[in-house]
Design a protein around this motif. Structure first.
Motif, PDB file in Angstrom:
ATOM      1  N   ASN A  80       0.810  -1.218   0.000  1.00  0.00           N
ATOM      2  CA  ASN A  80       0.000   0.000   0.000  1.00  0.00           C
ATOM      3  C   ASN A  80       0.846   1.273   0.000  1.00  0.00           C
ATOM      4  N   GLY A  81       2.140   1.130  -0.257  1.00  0.00           N
ATOM      5  CA  GLY A  81       2.986   2.296  -0.412  1.00  0.00           C
ATOM      6  C   GLY A  81       3.444   2.949   0.873  1.00  0.00           C
ATOM      7  N   ILE A  82       3.382   2.226   1.981  1.00  0.00           N
ATOM      8  CA  ILE A  82       3.795   2.768   3.276  1.00  0.00           C
ATOM      9  C   ILE A  82       5.272   2.464   3.500  1.00  0.00           C
ATOM     10  N   ILE A  83       6.033   3.478   3.876  1.00  0.00           N
ATOM     11  CA  ILE A  83       7.476   3.342   4.080  1.00  0.00           C
ATOM     12  C   ILE A  83       7.751   2.802   5.485  1.00  0.00           C
ATOM     13  N   LEU A  84       8.548   1.737   5.563  1.00  0.00           N
ATOM     14  CA  LEU A  84       8.955   1.144   6.834  1.00  0.00           C
ATOM     15  C   LEU A  84      10.458   1.329   6.998  1.00  0.00           C
ATOM     16  N   GLU A  85      10.896   1.674   8.214  1.00  0.00           N
ATOM     17  CA  GLU A  85      12.321   1.751   8.479  1.00  0.00           C
ATOM     18  C   GLU A  85      12.610   1.256   9.891  1.00  0.00           C
ATOM     19  N   THR A  86      13.888   1.018  10.157  1.00  0.00           N
ATOM     20  CA  THR A  86      14.320   0.537  11.471  1.00  0.00           C
ATOM     21  C   THR A  86      15.248   1.560  12.105  1.00  0.00           C
ATOM     22  N   LEU A  87      14.990   1.890  13.354  1.00  0.00           N
ATOM     23  CA  LEU A  87      15.901   2.708  14.144  1.00  0.00           C
ATOM     24  C   LEU A  87      16.911   1.753  14.770  1.00  0.00           C
ATOM     25  N   PRO A  88      18.173   1.804  14.365  1.00  0.00           N
ATOM     26  CA  PRO A  88      19.142   0.784  14.793  1.00  0.00           C
ATOM     27  C   PRO A  88      19.659   0.994  16.218  1.00  0.00           C
TER      28      PRO A  88
END
Length: 317
Positions: A193-201
């Motif tokens: 659905n075009g949602i950006i996922l990221e990880t805070l390391p």
């Protein structure tokens, strides 16, 4: 400094009282104070947890408890809690894990600086039932393109490390009823659905590994469901419709028969070994594990994941 309301969603069922207490304490003592903590008790027979949650209602006005009249399962309980969320951000938490006291602050700061990101995860420490550190989860990919790629092979996200914008629910609505893999399906659907996922390391959570968290009899079922979703996800990345809602059936009769056949044979093998028929028992277990097509697919995906992880880390960090 940002002071937007964050809703924290947690469900209780059969956790030890001391674990639930530590989990809640790690939330009410967060450096970030503008929270509402929504806890669903999904075990009406667990009087100890009910008593504990009732006491916390009197201690902290930010806590709201939903008491289910009957056991409805994790997914329905999570969706019930989502309907009660008023925060601009929603954080996940499990009742036996412990959040670092700066967790919410760090994640909100990250989201405020990265307006394009819809959901952020973090690294996690693994702890045992006695709070001893037994490992780390630092293999969660950091950048969106990494996550998008790795989810083709494996779910490496620790669910209770999530914090996401409530606004993404306008597209995703809720968790889908995908037994044991509802978090993986949520992430796949988010990407589609075009949602950006990221990880805070950063290590912002202590994740408790329990011997009874997923019993061995459910591991094969979990793998069956993972592969069902995985196929639909990969197809959607290639431009085909994501039809998991139409195709997914956690009670698929064919899979259940296969599951029972495999489990019964492994059980028979163990019985034979207990009867000191070591060769027959070992052969029966060996061929039912090695000949398990879901286990083979799991192994193949693990190899692909290991091969891709080093490449992705070198090219996207």
């Amino acid at each position: 400094m940002c002071n937007k309301l964050v809703s924290v969603v947690m469900c209780c069922y059969n956790e030890e009282i001391q674990w639930v207490k530590k989990s809640i304490e790690s939330l009410i003592n967060q450096e970030y104070k503008n929270l509402e903590i929504i806890i669903v008790n999904d075990n009406p027979d667990n009087l100890d947890i009910i008593s504990l949650l009732t006491r916390y209602l009197k201690i902290d006005r930010r806590i709201k408890v939903l008491f289910n009249n009957k056991n409805i399962g994790l997914v329905k309980s999570l969706n019930k809690a989502l309907l009660e969320c008023n925060g601009e951000y929603i954080a996940r938490m499990d009742a036996d894990d412990v959040s670092k006291l700066n967790r919410i602050k760090k994640q909100v700061e990250f989201m405020e600086k990265n307006n394009e990101v819809g959901l952020v995860m973090s690294y996690a420490n693994f702890i045992d039932e006695f709070d001893n550190k037994i490992g780390e989860q630092r293999n969660t990919p950091i950048k969106f393109e990494q996550i998008k790629k790795i989810l083709m092979y494996k779910n490496v996200a620790v669910h209770p490390t999530w914090l996401f914008r409530k606004s993404i629910l306008s597209k995703l609505k809720r968790y889908n009823e995908c037994m044991y893999v509802e978090d993986y399906e949520f992430l796949c659907r988010a990407i589609i659905n075009g949602i950006i996922l990221e990880t805070l390391p950063e290590f912002l959570l202590d994740y408790r590994v329990r011997k009874t968290s997923i019993c061995n009899s459910n591991r094969l079922f979990q793998q069956i469901n993972f592969q069902t979703i995985n196929k639909s996800y990969i197809a959607a990345l290639k431009g085909k419709p994501y039809c998991i809602l139409e195709n997914f059936d956690s009670n698929n009769l064919k899979n259940l028969k296969y599951l029972k056949f495999t489990q019964d044979n492994i059980y028979r093998g163990k019985v034979l070994i207990n009867e000191k028929k070591y060769i027959k028992g070992s052969i029966l277990i060996f061929f039912n594990v090695i000949g398990n097509r879901y286990k083979i697919n799991q192994l193949i995906n693990e190899i692909k994941y290991r091969m891709n992880l080093k490449f992705l880390n070198n090219n996207f960090t």
